[in-house]
Write an enzyme that holds these catalytic residues in place. Structure first.
Site: not given
Length: 416
Positions: A301, A305, A314
């Site tokens: 990805r 998100h 993160y």
């Protein structure tokens, strides 16, 4: 602890001459084993066999042979390759426009598919018209392949409808926001397909994070037991929001299928040709009565998100940069150019076409009419529902409390 497990844990006594091993010998043996195990690091559960990755196009765009899956793309022509490339470019352009529209306040939220175009287009183009697809909320490329107008995908994220398209028009179900529940819907539908006696198949899309959900485990169980003609297509994009895959599973995701009694395979999710081939294989199994299968498309990805997420909190920039070198669109373009299957005119024309799409998306979204407030209660239950009727009445009364009186309307409409 059961009797069986206790017996399995108890070492058998040596039978040579009926002689028992002394306590000191046992102690020495145990110490030796403990010392040996201390020197040898513990082996990870998934370390025994390195996952095999099905790949037909390298990141550099070079074609590699695969005796098992080459036959599924043997009939792919240069025209087909250009069509796959177009699918990915148009899907990415649409997705980029949707992200921009959300940043401009035109959409409430948007889940980007950036980086996952090959997995979606390859699998989407493997389906037949009579197959039925159950997506999550990120399958914009699959929707494109199923013939769904991309602007219809935006209504729900703008808050003007519940989905925006008729699922039965393209055999493409409405987006499912609840993680993993669509796998149960797909399995039930596939069981119905089998009972109907047709040779259609069903595809259920899910992400790596969904494999931790109980709904998915139940879907796997039912699909296996009833030999349902369903393909579980998992796009492992490495992150379930902020949780990496290695914190979700001790084994590669495709290996989970073994525990349920059906095959699993890992495919390079950035290789559109490999995704097409593996998906055709899985769908052929389903159509010929061989039951379910799990395809793990190993991809990444590239974006957040959703547009409410900040991936820089993160994950490292180096990780994204490494995956950018495996970009699915650049990979296929390199192959097309190297083989002489596409020229500069083709790419220029496609660029212009993608810009036209972006313009149309902007115009359609900004002109979407606001729905009638009471329409939220429509298309919930086919035959009506007492609770919905009660909620409708309460909401109607609430709306009426804000209605302008004739006098107010004449003076500009003071809200009561």
């Amino acid at each position: 602890m059961t009797v069986e497990s206790t017996a399995a844990r108890t070492p058998r006594r040596a039978s040579s001459g009926g002689k028992r091993t002394s306590a000191s010998a046992k102690s020495a043996s145990a110490s030796a084993k403990k010392s040996a195990s201390a020197k040898k690091p513990a082996k990870d559960a998934g370390e025994s066999a390195r996952p095999e990755l099905v790949q037909l196009l390298t990141p550099e765009g070079e074609r590699v042979e695969n005796p098992e899956y080459d036959k599924y793309v043997a009939d792919v022509t240069p025209e087909d390759l250009r069509a796959l490339y177009r699918d990915m470019v148009m899907t990415r352009r649409f997705d980029a426009e949707a992200v921009t529209l959300q940043r401009q306040g035109e959409l409430g939220l948007w889940p980007s598919l950036l980086g996952q175009e090959a997995a979606q287009v390859g699998s989407g183009r493997a389906t037949r018209e009579d197959d039925y697809v159950f997506p999550t909320y990120r399958e914009h490329g699959v929707a494109w392949c199923r013939g769904v107008d991309p602007t219809l995908l935006l209504g729900m994220f703008r808050g003007v409808n519940h989905g925006g398209w008729d699922p039965n028009s393209n055999n493409f179900h409405l987006y499912t926001i609840v993680i993993g529940s669509q796998t149960l819907h797909a399995t039930g539908y596939a069981m119905g397909v089998a009972k109907d006696g047709t040779d259609g198949a069903v595809v259920a899309y899910l992400g790596d994070g969904a494999t931790s959900q109980g709904d998915v485990a139940e879907a796997f169980t039912f699909a296996a037991v009833y030999n349902a003609p369903v393909v579980f297509f998992c796009q492992n994009n490495q992150w379930a929001i902020s949780e990496p895959t290695e914190k979700q599973s001790r084994v590669p995701l495709y290996q989970r299928a073994q525990g349920y009694g059906f095959p699993g395979v890992r495919v390079d999710g950035n290789d559109v040709l490999a995704c097409l081939a593996v998906s055709k294989w899985a769908l052929e199994r389903a159509r010929t009565g061989e039951g379910p299968s799990l395809v793990e498309a190993f991809t990444y990805r590239m974006g957040a998100h959703t547009t409410s997420d900040d991936p820089t909190r993160y994950r490292r920039d180096e990780e994204r940069e490494a995956w950018e070198a495996k970009d699915p669109i650049k990979r296929l373009r390199a192959y097309l150019e190297a083989e002489g299957h596409a020229d500069a005119a083709f790419f220029a024309e496609l660029e212009a076409e993608s810009e036209t799409l972006g313009k149309r998306v902007r115009e359609v979204v900004r002109s979407m009419p606001d729905p009638e407030p009471m329409s939220i209660f429509e298309n919930i239950y086919a035959d009506g529902h007492a609770l919905v009727d009660e909620e409708r009445a309460e909401f109607a009364a609430y709306q009426a409390s804000f209605a302008d009186t004739p006098a107010d309307a004449a003076t500009g409409g003071e809200v009561k």
